[in-house]
Write a protein that holds these residues in place. Sequence first.
Motif, PDB file in Angstrom:
ATOM      1  N   TYR A 222       0.727  -1.296   0.010  1.00 54.36           N
ATOM      2  CA  TYR A 222      -0.051  -0.020   0.018  1.00 54.36           C
ATOM      3  C   TYR A 222       0.798   1.198  -0.206  1.00 54.36           C
ATOM      4  N   PRO A 223       2.180   1.222   0.567  1.00 51.97           N
ATOM      5  CA  PRO A 223       2.918   2.595   0.662  1.00 51.97           C
ATOM      6  C   PRO A 223       2.942   3.162  -0.983  1.00 51.97           C
ATOM      7  N   THR A 224       3.260   2.292  -1.951  1.00 48.36           N
ATOM      8  CA  THR A 224       3.476   2.629  -3.382  1.00 48.36           C
ATOM      9  C   THR A 224       2.097   2.453  -4.243  1.00 48.36           C
ATOM     10  N   LYS A 225       0.797   1.988  -3.565  1.00 44.46           N
ATOM     11  CA  LYS A 225      -0.159   1.819  -4.333  1.00 44.46           C
ATOM     12  C   LYS A 225      -1.560   2.492  -3.715  1.00 44.46           C
ATOM     13  N   GLY A 226      -1.249   3.693  -3.532  1.00 43.31           N
ATOM     14  CA  GLY A 226      -2.379   4.503  -3.050  1.00 43.31           C
ATOM     15  C   GLY A 226      -2.728   4.782  -1.670  1.00 43.31           C
ATOM     16  N   GLY A 227      -2.038   3.721  -0.910  1.00 39.36           N
ATOM     17  CA  GLY A 227      -2.476   3.865   0.495  1.00 39.36           C
ATOM     18  C   GLY A 227      -3.687   3.212   1.045  1.00 39.36           C
ATOM     19  N   TYR A 228      -4.147   3.079   2.224  1.00 39.81           N
ATOM     20  CA  TYR A 228      -5.224   2.678   2.458  1.00 39.81           C
ATOM     21  C   TYR A 228      -6.181   3.519   3.503  1.00 39.81           C
ATOM     22  N   ARG A 229      -6.389   4.567   2.767  1.00 39.89           N
ATOM     23  CA  ARG A 229      -6.995   5.862   3.561  1.00 39.89           C
ATOM     24  C   ARG A 229      -8.351   5.465   4.042  1.00 39.89           C
ATOM     25  N   LYS A 230      -8.550   5.755   5.420  1.00 41.89           N
ATOM     26  CA  LYS A 230      -9.829   5.551   5.912  1.00 41.89           C
ATOM     27  C   LYS A 230     -10.353   7.300   6.461  1.00 41.89           C
ATOM     28  N   GLN A 231     -11.416   7.378   6.056  1.00 43.11           N
ATOM     29  CA  GLN A 231     -11.948   8.914   6.121  1.00 43.11           C
ATOM     30  C   GLN A 231     -12.327   8.997   7.567  1.00 43.11           C
ATOM     31  N   TRP A 232     -12.976   8.086   8.334  1.00 43.10           N
ATOM     32  CA  TRP A 232     -13.439   8.132   9.676  1.00 43.10           C
ATOM     33  C   TRP A 232     -12.118   8.199  10.376  1.00 43.10           C
ATOM     34  N   PHE A 233     -11.033   7.863  10.272  1.00 47.37           N
ATOM     35  CA  PHE A 233      -9.606   7.964  11.031  1.00 47.37           C
ATOM     36  C   PHE A 233      -9.044   9.515  10.668  1.00 47.37           C
ATOM     37  N   ARG A 234      -9.313   9.808   9.450  1.00 45.72           N
ATOM     38  CA  ARG A 234      -8.820  11.448   9.021  1.00 45.72           C
ATOM     39  C   ARG A 234     -10.006  12.417   9.944  1.00 45.72           C
ATOM     40  N   ARG A 235     -11.014  11.965  10.164  1.00 43.28           N
ATOM     41  CA  ARG A 235     -12.029  12.766  10.913  1.00 43.28           C
ATOM     42  C   ARG A 235     -11.968  12.846  12.169  1.00 43.28           C
ATOM     43  N   LEU A 236     -10.991  12.126  12.959  1.00 42.90           N
ATOM     44  CA  LEU A 236     -11.170  11.877  14.461  1.00 42.90           C
ATOM     45  C   LEU A 236     -10.853  13.248  15.095  1.00 42.90           C
ATOM     46  N   PHE A 237     -11.527  13.430  16.324  1.00 42.79           N
ATOM     47  CA  PHE A 237     -11.450  14.819  16.955  1.00 42.79           C
ATOM     48  C   PHE A 237      -9.954  15.062  17.226  1.00 42.79           C
ATOM     49  N   LEU A 238      -9.067  13.921  17.337  1.00 44.17           N
ATOM     50  CA  LEU A 238      -7.697  14.147  17.733  1.00 44.17           C
ATOM     51  C   LEU A 238      -6.946  15.205  17.054  1.00 44.17           C
ATOM     52  N   TRP A 239      -7.186  14.992  15.670  1.00 37.13           N
ATOM     53  CA  TRP A 239      -6.641  15.711  14.726  1.00 37.13           C
ATOM     54  C   TRP A 239      -7.000  17.211  14.760  1.00 37.13           C
ATOM     55  N   LYS A 240      -8.429  17.660  15.093  1.00 32.56           N
ATOM     56  CA  LYS A 240      -9.039  18.902  15.287  1.00 32.56           C
ATOM     57  C   LYS A 240      -8.137  19.665  16.464  1.00 32.56           C
ATOM     58  N   TRP A 241      -8.019  18.656  17.488  1.00 27.45           N
ATOM     59  CA  TRP A 241      -7.133  19.183  18.689  1.00 27.45           C
ATOM     60  C   TRP A 241      -5.654  19.620  18.318  1.00 27.45           C
ATOM     61  N   PHE A 242      -5.065  18.750  17.499  1.00 27.59           N
ATOM     62  CA  PHE A 242      -3.831  19.136  16.848  1.00 27.59           C
ATOM     63  C   PHE A 242      -3.630  20.309  15.999  1.00 27.59           C
ATOM     64  N   VAL A 243      -4.617  20.694  15.134  1.00 21.54           N
ATOM     65  CA  VAL A 243      -4.558  21.886  14.445  1.00 21.54           C
ATOM     66  C   VAL A 243      -4.868  23.148  15.090  1.00 21.54           C
ATOM     67  N   ASP A 244      -5.684  22.908  16.177  1.00 26.84           N
ATOM     68  CA  ASP A 244      -6.127  24.018  16.894  1.00 26.84           C
ATOM     69  C   ASP A 244      -4.997  24.544  17.800  1.00 26.84           C
ATOM     70  N   PHE A 245      -4.203  23.744  18.056  1.00 25.50           N
ATOM     71  CA  PHE A 245      -2.960  24.064  18.990  1.00 25.50           C
ATOM     72  C   PHE A 245      -2.327  25.424  18.332  1.00 25.50           C
ATOM     73  N   PHE A 246      -2.297  25.477  17.045  1.00 22.19           N
ATOM     74  CA  PHE A 246      -1.094  26.525  16.259  1.00 22.19           C
ATOM     75  C   PHE A 246      -1.926  27.835  16.159  1.00 22.19           C
ATOM     76  N   PRO A 247      -2.983  27.964  15.464  1.00 24.80           N
ATOM     77  CA  PRO A 247      -3.719  26.910  14.863  1.00 24.80           C
ATOM     78  C   PRO A 247      -3.435  27.103  13.302  1.00 24.80           C
ATOM     79  N   ILE A 248      -3.793  25.741  12.628  1.00 24.39           N
ATOM     80  CA  ILE A 248      -3.809  25.841  11.244  1.00 24.39           C
ATOM     81  C   ILE A 248      -4.885  25.880  10.299  1.00 24.39           C
ATOM     82  N   ARG A 249      -4.767  26.702   9.455  1.00 24.26           N
ATOM     83  CA  ARG A 249      -5.993  27.195   8.706  1.00 24.26           C
ATOM     84  C   ARG A 249      -5.591  26.982   7.093  1.00 24.26           C
ATOM     85  N   LEU A 250      -6.755  26.495   6.335  1.00 21.98           N
ATOM     86  CA  LEU A 250      -6.686  26.294   4.992  1.00 21.98           C
ATOM     87  C   LEU A 250      -7.479  27.190   4.162  1.00 21.98           C
TER      88      LEU A 250
END
Length: 366
Positions: A89-117
């Motif tokens: 999977y590292p060279t075949k597009g990965g094994y992306r899971k949207q539920w994992f990318r939406r975890l509240f943990l990452w929101k806490w991570f970006v709010d530390f700085f904060p990071i804005r897109l």
Amino acid sequence: MAVRKVSQKVKTIDNSEEKIVFLVSSITRIFAPLNIPWHRRRETLTVLFCFLLPWLSVYLTIRFLRADRWYIFGSFLFYLIWMAMIRTYPTKGGYRKQWFRRLFLWKWFVDFFPIRLHKTCDLPADRSYIFGYHPHGIISVGGVGNFASEATGFENLFPDINLRLLVLNSNFQIPFFELILMMLGICDASRESCNYILKQGKGNSILLVIGGPLESLDARPSSEYILTLKNRKGFIKMALENGANLVPVFSFGENDLFEQISNPRGSKLRSIQITLQKKMGYALPLFYGRGIFQYKFGILPRRHPIDTYVGESIEVPKLSKERITQEIIDEYHIKYIEALTRLFDTHKAKHNNANASLVFVDDPSR
């Protein structure tokens, strides 16, 4: 009535002075106060956890290798064999899971700085894109926060764009840590991996940190952003081979998270760092940030806003390898640099960078 108005004015002035005193004391303070709100402590602990993940994974690896029970050791050995001989999977597009990318943990991570897109234009999902991220910073925190999670709303801003953040292959050699990268959709930055994703077409795209590890040696707070881009043209050729549009991305604040020990070009320290980078594949910037309970020194990044701007795409034709000449590569390389400079100049004044400039330099290892 007059006395009351005067007293109100005096009170307003006193309050403003208190705010100024508080602001100055917070800037000069060394140790964290005891009355920090819970949400800020939570954000700090989240960033600490994320920064320690590779080392926690190494610790777990050692514990499993030293396990007394044969079935624990045997299961882990099977996992290592799978990593080395079966995993693709590292060279075949990965094994992306949207539920994992939406975890509240990452929101806490970006709010530390904060990071804005920030979105500057629409990107139709009927084609592939190569996003070029600048600057590298020490560890591309803005790249991870914006594009390896949904904490800043990438999926809403750019619907149907299936973006993969690409990193060095060495990250996938750490047991357990590679599973987290897998679910975040992060992939290997090899040519094989890039071509596999881009050939899927229809929104399947990649994000490359163009400056690479060497650019981290120039990552420090400054009004000059030194970008290793002058002779980096491999991504242009890849875009032409796959007909993928180019999208410049710039993060204001990425270089302000850490200080770095002085290592000017031509110095003995820089020469050693470049030599080590050639042998190991990644650079070793001597950096420091803040600590957990004090703000003077530590491994954590400083709380500084990171504002990431996604620029307009550059239309790139799909050409056969025989038709791709150096002149065509140079032409689109110039277009990319111009688009990146335009993106930078348009938004720099919004982030106290009105007098800042981009400096394009060569990769000394080439």
